[in-house]
Design a protein around this motif. Structure first.
Motif, PDB file in Angstrom:
ATOM      1  N   UNK A 179       0.840  -1.214   0.000  1.00 51.17           N
ATOM      2  CA  UNK A 179       0.000   0.000   0.000  1.00 51.17           C
ATOM      3  C   UNK A 179       0.865   1.251   0.000  1.00 51.17           C
ATOM      4  N   UNK A 180       1.957   1.231   0.782  1.00 49.93           N
ATOM      5  CA  UNK A 180       2.864   2.392   0.801  1.00 49.93           C
ATOM      6  C   UNK A 180       3.469   2.562  -0.590  1.00 49.93           C
ATOM      7  N   UNK A 181       3.942   1.455  -1.169  1.00 48.34           N
ATOM      8  CA  UNK A 181       4.590   1.523  -2.489  1.00 48.34           C
ATOM      9  C   UNK A 181       3.613   2.030  -3.550  1.00 48.34           C
ATOM     10  N   UNK A 182       2.343   1.603  -3.455  1.00 46.91           N
ATOM     11  CA  UNK A 182       1.350   1.996  -4.463  1.00 46.91           C
ATOM     12  C   UNK A 182       1.044   3.498  -4.412  1.00 46.91           C
TER      13      UNK A 182
ATOM     14  N   UNK B 184       3.215   7.226   8.649  1.00 46.16           N
ATOM     15  CA  UNK B 184       1.757   7.246   8.504  1.00 46.16           C
ATOM     16  C   UNK B 184       1.190   5.822   8.529  1.00 46.16           C
ATOM     17  N   UNK B 185       1.883   4.922   7.851  1.00 41.04           N
ATOM     18  CA  UNK B 185       1.396   3.538   7.803  1.00 41.04           C
ATOM     19  C   UNK B 185       1.471   2.870   9.179  1.00 41.04           C
ATOM     20  N   UNK B 186       2.473   3.242   9.956  1.00 46.25           N
ATOM     21  CA  UNK B 186       2.629   2.645  11.283  1.00 46.25           C
ATOM     22  C   UNK B 186       1.659   3.220  12.309  1.00 46.25           C
ATOM     23  N   UNK B 187       1.132   4.422  12.008  1.00 42.11           N
ATOM     24  CA  UNK B 187       0.233   5.068  12.972  1.00 42.11           C
ATOM     25  C   UNK B 187      -1.145   4.399  13.036  1.00 42.11           C
TER      26      UNK B 187
END
Ligand code: 5GP
Ligand code: MN
Length: 312
Positions: free
Chosen positions: A274-277, A309-312
């Motif tokens: 998702x981060x990569x996309x 952001x993804x880790x939050x």
């Protein structure tokens, strides 16, 4: 348009002259899958060329028929383009080289949407090479040791030699068949893990750039222009930091050219595809990548923020 494995086999039987292509920055699965599929197609009388718009890393030259891989150059006339282990966006100039022909796409990436082409995608396959093996079985091809080496390298490299969470019972059954066909796993790994001394020393320097952030849940190595200058490969570097206790997301940021940086990510729980996309890349839940077209320092800030952001 998504199709079944059987439909893909029918499509492959219909075409006569084909180009098989895999992604740029080729890995063991892209190359192994492309070569193994080319062997299948040749054995049923097709005229096949394998193309990659990139250099083939030296270690992979141990795969039989690897020396026949071509770089795309002048336009050629074929019935179809078969793309393995990626969507069409990562095959570089092969697209221009074959022109406007039907595309058959065989992949295992969840991020592959399959628009404007016939796609067989199995995200449960650990490697595209597993699917190529299934195609060979479906078509009733007589399997050879050369084919087995290519399939084995594809599966072994995409599963971190059968260690990652994508490794299934099916993966090991196929690997077992490949060994029965004559693959020597120790010889494969000896060739694949060899590194020039400069690369091993470069790993030391790369580890010196290590930063851990987000309460120790993220770890990154940041390889700028000076550092990458002496590195022929950074393959496997990220594996050295994803083992850090408490780290969920690991990152390798690498200078490629002015305003072009490569991102590799691995994770234990976060969906890094998702981060990569978000940045036009893709991959799997636990292993993904993208390219950031910006100066190195900006890329560093951008990707660290996205991981936060993804880790939050
Ligand atoms: P790596 O970090 O080993 O380069 O890539 C990890 C995974 O993410 C691989 O499965 C690879 O195919 C995928 N991946 C890496 N970079 C990209 C990219 O730029 N676009 C897409 N779609 N997938 C990528
Ligand atoms: Mn793959």
């Amino acid at each position: 348009m998504k199709i079944t494995l059987e439909e893909m086999c029918d499509e492959l039987q219909k075409v006569n002259r084909v180009v098989v292509a895999g992604h740029v920055i080729p890995d063991g699965d892209a190359i192994g899958s492309a070569l193994a599929l080319a062997m299948i197609l040749k054995s049923i009388g097709k005229d096949v060329r394998v193309m990659f718009d990139d250099n083939i890393p030296r270690n992979f030259m141990m795969m039989p028929t690897c020396e026949k891989i071509e770089r795309p150059s002048e336009k050629i006339d074929v019935d179809a383009l078969v793309i393995v282990d990626t969507a069409p966006d990562r095959i570089g100039k092969v697209l221009e080289c074959v022109g406007d022909v039907p595309i058959l796409n065989i992949d295992h990436h969840v991020s592959n949407s399959g628009e404007n082409r016939k796609l067989f995608c199995d995200p449960h396959a650990a490697a595209t090479a597993e699917i190529i093996f299934e195609i060979a079985i479906e078509l009733g091809i007589k399997l050879t040791k050369d084919f087995a080496v290519c399939v084995y390298v594809g599966i072994a490299t995409d599963t971190g030699f059968f260690q990652f969470s994508n490794t299934t019972a099916e993966t090991l059954l196929i690997a077992s068949d490949m060994l029965a066909l004559g693959v020597k796993p120790n010889l494969v790994v000896e060739v694949l893990e060899q590194r020039p001394i400069e690369v091993v020393k470069g790993l030391g320097q790369s580890l010196n750039t290590l930063e851990v952030w987000h309460d120790g849940k993220a770890a990154g190595m940041f390889l700028d222009e000076d550092l990458v200058a002496n590195l022929e490969t950074t393959e496997g570097f990220i594996d050295e930091i994803r083992v850090i206790e408490g780290v969920d997301v690991s990152l390798l940021l690498k200078f490629m050219a002015k305003n072009v940086c490569r991102v590799s990510m691995r994770s234990k729980t976060v969906d890094v595809s998702k981060i990569a996309m978000q940045f036009g890349g893709g991959g799997h839940l636990r292993a993904a990548g993208c390219t950031l077209k910006m100066p190195f320092e900006d890329a560093k800030r951008t990707i660290m923020q996205a991981i936060d952001d993804a880790l939050n």
